[in-house]
Enzyme design. Structure first.
Site, mmCIF file in Angstrom:
data_model
loop_
_atom_site.group_PDB
_atom_site.id
_atom_site.type_symbol
_atom_site.label_atom_id
_atom_site.label_comp_id
_atom_site.label_asym_id
_atom_site.label_seq_id
_atom_site.Cartn_x
_atom_site.Cartn_y
_atom_site.Cartn_z
ATOM 1 N N ALA A 60 0.851 -1.192 0.000
ATOM 2 C CA ALA A 60 0.000 0.000 0.000
ATOM 3 C C ALA A 60 0.887 1.242 0.000
ATOM 4 O O ALA A 60 2.011 1.216 0.518
ATOM 5 C CB ALA A 60 -0.893 -0.008 1.229
ATOM 6 N N GLY A 103 1.027 -5.160 0.994
ATOM 7 C CA GLY A 103 -0.167 -5.297 0.154
ATOM 8 C C GLY A 103 0.147 -5.855 -1.219
ATOM 9 O O GLY A 103 -0.723 -6.421 -1.881
ATOM 10 N N GLU A 106 -0.021 -9.461 -0.680
ATOM 11 C CA GLU A 106 -1.446 -9.780 -0.478
ATOM 12 C C GLU A 106 -2.191 -9.783 -1.814
ATOM 13 O O GLU A 106 -3.055 -10.624 -2.054
ATOM 14 C CB GLU A 106 -2.059 -8.779 0.517
ATOM 15 N N GLU A 126 5.136 -4.969 7.056
ATOM 16 C CA GLU A 126 4.331 -3.967 7.770
ATOM 17 C C GLU A 126 4.812 -3.729 9.200
ATOM 18 O O GLU A 126 4.751 -2.614 9.710
ATOM 19 C CB GLU A 126 2.853 -4.397 7.809
HETATM 20 N N1 CO8 Z 1 4.569 3.322 -0.322
HETATM 21 C C1 CO8 Z 1 4.969 4.533 -0.826
HETATM 22 N N2 CO8 Z 1 6.180 4.719 -1.411
HETATM 23 C C2 CO8 Z 1 7.015 3.655 -1.482
HETATM 24 C C3 CO8 Z 1 6.645 2.376 -0.983
HETATM 25 C C4 CO8 Z 1 5.362 2.241 -0.381
HETATM 26 N N3 CO8 Z 1 4.911 1.054 0.077
HETATM 27 N N4 CO8 Z 1 7.684 1.528 -1.182
HETATM 28 C C5 CO8 Z 1 8.646 2.234 -1.807
HETATM 29 N N5 CO8 Z 1 8.262 3.531 -1.997
HETATM 30 C C6 CO8 Z 1 9.004 4.619 -2.609
HETATM 31 C C7 CO8 Z 1 10.200 5.024 -1.752
HETATM 32 O O1 CO8 Z 1 9.791 5.928 -0.749
HETATM 33 C C8 CO8 Z 1 11.122 5.640 -2.778
HETATM 34 O O2 CO8 Z 1 10.678 6.954 -3.047
HETATM 35 P P1 CO8 Z 1 11.764 8.162 -3.230
HETATM 36 O O3 CO8 Z 1 12.517 7.802 -4.480
HETATM 37 O O4 CO8 Z 1 10.926 9.387 -3.367
HETATM 38 O O5 CO8 Z 1 12.626 8.118 -2.013
HETATM 39 C C9 CO8 Z 1 10.846 4.822 -4.052
HETATM 40 O O6 CO8 Z 1 9.595 4.174 -3.825
HETATM 41 C C10 CO8 Z 1 11.908 3.754 -4.269
HETATM 42 O O7 CO8 Z 1 11.991 2.970 -3.090
HETATM 43 P P2 CO8 Z 1 13.367 2.683 -2.315
HETATM 44 O O8 CO8 Z 1 14.384 3.733 -2.634
HETATM 45 O O9 CO8 Z 1 13.063 2.442 -0.870
HETATM 46 O O10 CO8 Z 1 13.806 1.309 -3.036
HETATM 47 P P3 CO8 Z 1 14.783 0.179 -2.469
HETATM 48 O O11 CO8 Z 1 15.015 -0.745 -3.611
HETATM 49 O O12 CO8 Z 1 15.968 0.804 -1.809
HETATM 50 O O13 CO8 Z 1 13.973 -0.591 -1.302
HETATM 51 C C11 CO8 Z 1 12.052 -1.709 -0.375
HETATM 52 C C12 CO8 Z 1 12.905 -1.437 -1.625
HETATM 53 C C13 CO8 Z 1 12.877 -2.549 0.620
HETATM 54 C C14 CO8 Z 1 10.828 -2.481 -0.827
HETATM 55 C C15 CO8 Z 1 11.633 -0.380 0.284
HETATM 56 O O14 CO8 Z 1 11.140 0.501 -0.713
HETATM 57 C C16 CO8 Z 1 10.576 -0.523 1.330
HETATM 58 O O15 CO8 Z 1 10.851 -0.977 2.431
HETATM 59 N N6 CO8 Z 1 9.313 -0.130 1.002
HETATM 60 C C17 CO8 Z 1 8.211 -0.191 1.915
HETATM 61 C C18 CO8 Z 1 7.666 -1.588 1.944
HETATM 62 C C19 CO8 Z 1 6.554 -1.694 2.950
HETATM 63 O O16 CO8 Z 1 6.716 -1.386 4.107
HETATM 64 N N7 CO8 Z 1 5.380 -2.174 2.503
HETATM 65 C C20 CO8 Z 1 4.233 -2.306 3.319
HETATM 66 C C21 CO8 Z 1 3.345 -1.118 3.166
HETATM 67 S S1 CO8 Z 1 1.929 -1.182 4.240
HETATM 68 C C22 CO8 Z 1 0.884 -2.252 3.453
HETATM 69 O O17 CO8 Z 1 1.141 -2.713 2.379
HETATM 70 C C23 CO8 Z 1 -0.393 -2.567 4.168
HETATM 71 C C24 CO8 Z 1 -1.352 -3.312 3.258
HETATM 72 C C25 CO8 Z 1 -2.768 -3.114 3.700
HETATM 73 C C26 CO8 Z 1 -3.765 -3.777 2.776
HETATM 74 C C27 CO8 Z 1 -4.060 -3.020 1.519
HETATM 75 C C28 CO8 Z 1 -3.263 -3.437 0.331
HETATM 76 C C29 CO8 Z 1 -3.681 -2.851 -1.004
#
Ligand code: CO8
Length: 251
Positions: A60, A103, A106, A126
């Protein structure tokens, strides 16, 4: 557009398209996906869903989610997406091309088959944000890989490799990165050659196994078996076998 869609020989290819955000799922993408699933419903024999860029989906959109009130999340959250996918009778193949997290995993688990590129990484991170999965990451995941492995993933938030996902039974097949779409299309076409009606009945019955008691699942299986047996395609398939020819399915 947050989603790109093409239809090739009655196979729908849905590409999540926010590569600069690792295809994080925002509300616009939810609505785009719902619209596209509804449109594809009557058009295709199978759908492949994959991501543009280096991720399938990182989950998400955290920025958008943080800005939503409790009321917004409950009233407008991601439910329409899961409802649209649950109501989609044709098989959906998730082709994981990279990070598949939160997500994003999921979403993959709401599909019917998961294949992954060797470089894909999967998990439910998460917990690192101080929240927990909210759309199957504690339920579908646990029923698929078992309690103790699910606890490990949900409580640590670590991402695992595609091969580890394969060993856990979360991924059906791991292929070299460059072969991912070729393999997804091959599988979709193979399914597409079967009776569409029988495929729908089989999908419904297998999904029921994750959803109910054994006896209720067996009852639905038997009902769907009778339906397939009496269907036009069922009769054609059995006749063709006995006549040693290729079946001509209608659906
Ligand atoms: N949301 C918003 N932006 C994101 C997300 C995200 N989930 N993941 C990555 N981005 C953005 C980063 O902020 C970054 O933006 P910017 O260039 O402006 O800094 C850009 O994408 C590239 O990401 P990274 O530089 O972090 O890329 P890396 O290759 O270094 O890292 C990772 C990859 C490890 C995946 C890292 O991006 C990360 O940890 N992302 C977050 C993952 C996460 O926590 N996901 C869970 C989110 S909560 C959730 O999904 C709840 C689900 C609820 C049900 C509904 C589902 C539809």
């Amino acid at each position: 557009m947050t989603v790109q869609v093409e239809v090739k020989d009655r196979i729908g290819i849905v590409r999540l398209n926010r590569p600069e955000r690792l295809n994080a799922i925002n509300m616009e993408m939810v609505h785009d996906l719902v619209r596209e699933f509804n449109r594809l419903k009557g058009e295709v024999k199978a759908v492949i869903i994959t991501g543009n860029g280096k991720a399938f989906s990182a989950g998400a959109d955290v920025k958008e989610m943080l800005g939503m009130s409790l009321e917004d999340v409950v009233r407008e959250g991601h439910m329409p997406l899961w409802d649209a996918m649950r109501g989609f009778r044709k098989p959906i193949i998730a082709a994981l091309n990279g990070v598949t997290a939160g997500g994003g995993l999921e979403l993959a688990m709401a599909c019917d088959v998961i294949i992954a590129a060797e470089s894909a990484r999967l998990g439910q991170p998460e917990i690192n944000l101080g929240i927990i999965p909210g759309a199957g990451g504690t339920q579908r995941l646990t029923r698929t890989i078992g309690k103790y492995r699910a606890m490990d993933l949900v409580l640590t938030g670590r991402l695992i490799s595609a091969w580890d996902g394969y060993r856990m039974g979360l991924v059906d097949k791991v292929v070299p990165d460059e072969a991912l779409m070729r393999e997804a299309l091959r599988l979709a076409r193979e399914i597409g050659e079967r009776s569409g009606f029988a495929v729908e009945l089989g999908k419904e019955a297998v999904n029921k196994a994750l959803d109910t008691t054994l006896q209720q699942g067996l009852d639905l299986e038997r009902r769907n078996f009778y339906v397939s047996l009496m269907s036009e395609d069922g009769k054609e398939g059995m006749k063709a076998f006995l006549e040693k020819r290729k079946p001509q399915f209608k659906s």
